[in-house]
Design an enzyme around this catalytic site. Structure first.
Site, short mmCIF file in Angstrom:
data_model
loop_
_atom_site.label_atom_id
_atom_site.label_comp_id
_atom_site.label_asym_id
_atom_site.label_seq_id
_atom_site.Cartn_x
_atom_site.Cartn_y
_atom_site.Cartn_z
N CYS A 10 27.21 -44.37 27.35
CA CYS A 10 26.39 -43.85 26.24
C CYS A 10 26.57 -42.34 26.12
CB CYS A 10 24.91 -44.18 26.49
SG CYS A 10 24.21 -43.35 27.93
N CYS A 13 25.28 -40.38 29.04
CA CYS A 13 26.15 -40.53 30.21
C CYS A 13 27.34 -39.59 30.11
CB CYS A 13 26.61 -41.97 30.37
SG CYS A 13 25.25 -43.14 30.55
#
Length: 76
Positions: A10, A13
């Protein structure tokens, strides 16, 4: 030193990976930085919310993007 970024890819991340890279570079430390995207591997650490940062097998944070200063504290 081994630093793992736990997350499924994501945006948070990816940002966490960038923050960790910057902190390692600024601190002048040698470290292997890897992404762990496999959900089972992430759960093996007991992490339920990503992103998470693991330094030498120790979970330092999960569920938020750490600051560069936070990461520097963990690696020095």
């Amino acid at each position: 030193m081994k630093i793992e970024i736990l997350g499924t890819g994501c945006a948070k991340c990816k940002k966490t990976f960038e923050v960790v890279e910057k902190a390692v570079k600024e601190a002048g430390i040698e470290a292997e930085i890897t992404k762990v995207e496999d959900i089972n591997s992430i759960m093996d650490y007991g992490v339920m919310v990503t992103p998470a940062v693991v330094v030498d097998g120790d979970v330092k944070t999960s569920g938020k993007i750490p600051s560069v200063d936070d990461v520097k504290e963990w690696i020095q």
